[in-house]
Scaffold this motif. Sequence first.
Motif, PDB file in Angstrom:
ATOM      1  N   VAL A 152       0.845  -1.201   0.000  1.00 54.63           N
ATOM      2  CA  VAL A 152       0.000   0.000   0.000  1.00 54.63           C
ATOM      3  C   VAL A 152       0.877   1.245   0.000  1.00 54.63           C
ATOM      4  N   THR A 191       0.945   5.034   1.159  1.00 55.51           N
ATOM      5  CA  THR A 191       0.292   5.942   2.107  1.00 55.51           C
ATOM      6  C   THR A 191       0.833   7.347   1.886  1.00 55.51           C
ATOM      7  N   GLN A 210      -4.682   6.315   1.148  1.00 54.49           N
ATOM      8  CA  GLN A 210      -3.967   5.119   0.710  1.00 54.49           C
ATOM      9  C   GLN A 210      -4.360   4.717  -0.712  1.00 54.49           C
TER      10      GLN A 210
END
Length: 217
Positions: A132, A134, A193
Amino acid sequence: MSPFVTFLMFLVVSLLIGVSCGDRSLGRRTNVANRSDNNTCNNIYTKINTLEKDLSNLETKLRKRTKLLQQVLRSVLEMDSNLEMSETNLASKRNAIGFTVKLPTTTFNSRTSILQGGKILYNGGNAYNGTVFTCPSPGLYLFHVSVVTKTRYGGIWIYKNTQQLTLACAGHGDPQYNGASVSAAVWLDVGDQIYLRPNNLPMVIDHNSVFTGVKVN
């Protein structure tokens, strides 16, 4: 003429001659003194003029050297400023936010699965953790995914938090591999995200698939 009168006349003439000689002698001494004083004054004035010229020359040289030193100082300050700017720009480039990751060959069997990356080629700002991205700072970001798959109607979604953004769909790919790609420009705030999810199951991804993101502004 009596001897007494003759004597008086002689005395008067002698006195007149003496006064005249004295005046002439005094005049000569005065002239000599005046000439000496004039020479002394001329010598003093000459020395003063010479000193004034020397002083003027020194002042001119000093002004030239001062100007030269000022030019050198400005050049040094400009070089120092340019060096600081270069170092700042270099540090900024080194810390530029963005990433590129290759997706490994794998098969996904759940639409809720988040596609895990493989080899990370670049990770400026360390905002991508292998799965992910961020957002570390607010701004406009651009994301791109390129997928190679042989899954029928296989594709990959780009997600922002829980929102579907864009889909890279390969279409009817079975049994051969097909490719697809898609991009998404999106504004992100700190903590938002970005990640990938499969579109169809089972989703077979080839190792030549790539996921990229970068902060544009």
